[in-house]
Design a protein around this motif. Structure first.
Motif, PDB file in Angstrom:
ATOM      1  N   VAL A 229      -0.788  -0.510  20.011  1.00 26.51           N
ATOM      2  CA  VAL A 229      -0.321   0.841  19.367  1.00 26.51           C
ATOM      3  C   VAL A 229      -1.478   0.981  18.067  1.00 26.51           C
ATOM      4  O   VAL A 229      -1.883   2.098  17.898  1.00 26.51           O
TER       5      VAL A 229
ATOM      6  N   GLU B  56      -1.012  14.706  14.505  1.00 26.67           N
ATOM      7  CA  GLU B  56      -1.840  13.848  13.861  1.00 26.67           C
ATOM      8  C   GLU B  56      -1.145  12.747  13.235  1.00 26.67           C
ATOM      9  O   GLU B  56      -0.111  13.062  12.560  1.00 26.67           O
ATOM     10  N   LEU B  57      -1.783  11.580  13.393  1.00 24.85           N
ATOM     11  CA  LEU B  57      -1.171  10.213  12.564  1.00 24.85           C
ATOM     12  C   LEU B  57      -2.450   9.875  11.615  1.00 24.85           C
ATOM     13  O   LEU B  57      -3.406   9.592  12.286  1.00 24.85           O
ATOM     14  N   PHE B  58      -1.968   9.479  10.619  1.00 24.61           N
ATOM     15  CA  PHE B  58      -3.025   8.922   9.707  1.00 24.61           C
ATOM     16  C   PHE B  58      -2.454   7.683   8.824  1.00 24.61           C
ATOM     17  O   PHE B  58      -1.170   7.686   8.667  1.00 24.61           O
ATOM     18  N   TRP B  59      -3.029   6.537   8.909  1.00 22.75           N
ATOM     19  CA  TRP B  59      -2.485   5.302   8.678  1.00 22.75           C
ATOM     20  C   TRP B  59      -3.351   4.704   7.368  1.00 22.75           C
ATOM     21  O   TRP B  59      -4.387   4.766   7.436  1.00 22.75           O
TER      22      TRP B  59
ATOM     23  N   ARG C 283     -12.062  11.088  14.430  1.00 20.25           N
ATOM     24  CA  ARG C 283     -11.913  11.768  13.271  1.00 20.25           C
ATOM     25  C   ARG C 283     -12.899  11.338  12.199  1.00 20.25           C
ATOM     26  O   ARG C 283     -13.632  12.259  11.598  1.00 20.25           O
TER      27      ARG C 283
ATOM     28  N   TYR D  67      -4.404   4.056  18.014  1.00 23.42           N
ATOM     29  CA  TYR D  67      -4.741   4.845  16.441  1.00 23.42           C
ATOM     30  C   TYR D  67      -6.377   4.804  16.172  1.00 23.42           C
ATOM     31  O   TYR D  67      -6.830   5.651  15.742  1.00 23.42           O
TER      32      TYR D  67
ATOM     33  N   PHE E  56       2.511   2.051  13.180  1.00 22.45           N
ATOM     34  CA  PHE E  56       2.697   0.729  13.463  1.00 22.45           C
ATOM     35  C   PHE E  56       2.207   0.034  11.960  1.00 22.45           C
ATOM     36  O   PHE E  56       2.528  -1.329  11.936  1.00 22.45           O
TER      37      PHE E  56
ATOM     38  N   ARG F  80      -6.094   6.958   3.483  1.00 23.14           N
ATOM     39  CA  ARG F  80      -6.235   8.065   4.371  1.00 23.14           C
ATOM     40  C   ARG F  80      -5.476   9.329   3.783  1.00 23.14           C
ATOM     41  O   ARG F  80      -5.137  10.200   4.294  1.00 23.14           O
TER      42      ARG F  80
ATOM     43  N   GLN G 228       6.058  -5.569  18.562  1.00 29.13           N
ATOM     44  CA  GLN G 228       4.685  -5.773  18.905  1.00 29.13           C
ATOM     45  C   GLN G 228       4.515  -7.446  18.671  1.00 29.13           C
ATOM     46  O   GLN G 228       3.237  -7.978  18.898  1.00 29.13           O
TER      47      GLN G 228
ATOM     48  N   MET H 189       5.399  -9.474  16.234  1.00 23.42           N
ATOM     49  CA  MET H 189       5.348 -10.259  15.027  1.00 23.42           C
ATOM     50  C   MET H 189       6.755 -10.234  14.304  1.00 23.42           C
ATOM     51  O   MET H 189       7.243  -9.453  14.196  1.00 23.42           O
TER      52      MET H 189
ATOM     53  N   TYR I 172       0.944  -1.176   0.021  1.00 19.76           N
ATOM     54  CA  TYR I 172       0.110   0.102   0.037  1.00 19.76           C
ATOM     55  C   TYR I 172       0.884   1.259  -0.158  1.00 19.76           C
ATOM     56  O   TYR I 172       0.654   2.145  -0.535  1.00 19.76           O
TER      57      TYR I 172
END
Lengths: 199, 199
Positions: free
Chosen positions: B59, A180-183, B70, B63, A169, A187, A47, A49, A14
């Motif tokens: 984590v 601000e965080l966008f994943w 939002r 988010y 993450f 987004r 985490q 993984m 992505y």
């Protein structure tokens, strides 16, 4: 002018969809984007993984490949399944980090993604990365030597720590100067709008 | 007319965002939507997860809560953090399954989500579910008795098996009659467009 950090990992499907589109969309939105290559491996390991979640959870992985086909077609981005997943993006990330903020980091990063997700090449192969560098007008030997320096290795670790500290993450992710965080590729437009709004 | 199956879990935050919007969007797209309540718990367990991924990976969970705030604001859907997460949606799912294809399953489902994500109530509380049923004009005692029948329990298990067989690993999800699977509130419009295109 709005400012946005774009966090990407070379092995991430992505992230590729975002990398191929963000320049045009950012120009339209009047946002200045800083490209931030980082490694997801250490973040996944923290985490618990030891592989991509798409491999750990194969049902989700199967969905991802179909979704990528559909999204790529929808967004007009060429896409072929890579020869392995996730590919090791360490070499490409070191080269991208060694560029600093030079403009060619964008062309290089897109070139790596093209090799991985269109030409079905291995991006951990030095010859493949050299070829991408040459297409960007860079002297491959000089850049590769610099990319293997202790300074670059330590910078890449610092960038990955910074990603982790920002709550990142997965990739792609976007951060704004107000925290601000966008994943996710989904987004991208929202992150650009936010960056523009607070400019 | 296009047809789409909408798969939702009562404990799921993003399912809530879809449930409150899908009727309007489906009407605009000319798509007939079948509401398919199911349980994510057995599907997560089959993948080795004994809790929501948002709790297993804190984590990512942190988010999700910010993203929900939002997204809710963006979509004009009220949202307050629930009293616990994920809530146990078993009772609500049994009631919704016991409706069969009755029209009031939609009002009931939205009522449950309103109790959970706006009024901050416990949806495993029989009194809360009774109240939602009454607001839908149903006789709560009669419906609750039917919902606790072996037939309904076994129907819910069959529906959840059907979700699993369709490759569903999260909620909300959407399936089309030509076998496409779309996952997430972010794919709602795309799923409706697909359903309409193949109608």
């Amino acid at each position: 002018m709005g400012k946005l950090d774009f966090w990407y990992e070379f092995g991430s499907t992505y992230s590729y969809l975002t990398a191929m589109r963000i320049e045009t969309l950012a120009a339209e939105a009047g946002v200045d984007v800083r490209w931030r290559p980082f490694l997801l491996g250490p973040i996944f390991r923290a985490q618990g993984m030891d592989d991509s979640p798409f491999n750990i959870y194969p049902v989700k992985g199967a969905y991802m490949w179909r979704d990528m086909e559909r999204q790529a077609a929808r967004l007009g981005v060429p896409f072929r399944a890579p020869i392995s997943f996730p590919q090791n993006g360490l070499l490409a990330a070191r080269v991208a980090i060694s560029c600093g903020d030079a403009d060619w980091v964008r062309a290089f990063s897109k070139g790596v993604y093209q090799a991985e997700f269109v030409d079905c090449l291995s991006i951990s192969d030095v010859a493949v990365i050299s070829n991408v560098l040459q297409k960007c007008g860079q002297d491959a030997d000089t850049v590769l030597e610099q990319a293997s320096s202790d300074q670059v290795k330590s910078s890449l670790r610092a960038v990955t720590d910074e990603a982790s500290a920002a709550g990142i993450f997965g990739a792609p992710s976007f951060t704004t100067k107000d925290g601000e965080l966008f994943w996710g590729n989904d987004r991208l437009k929202e992150a650009l709008e936010w960056a523009q709004k607070i400019a």
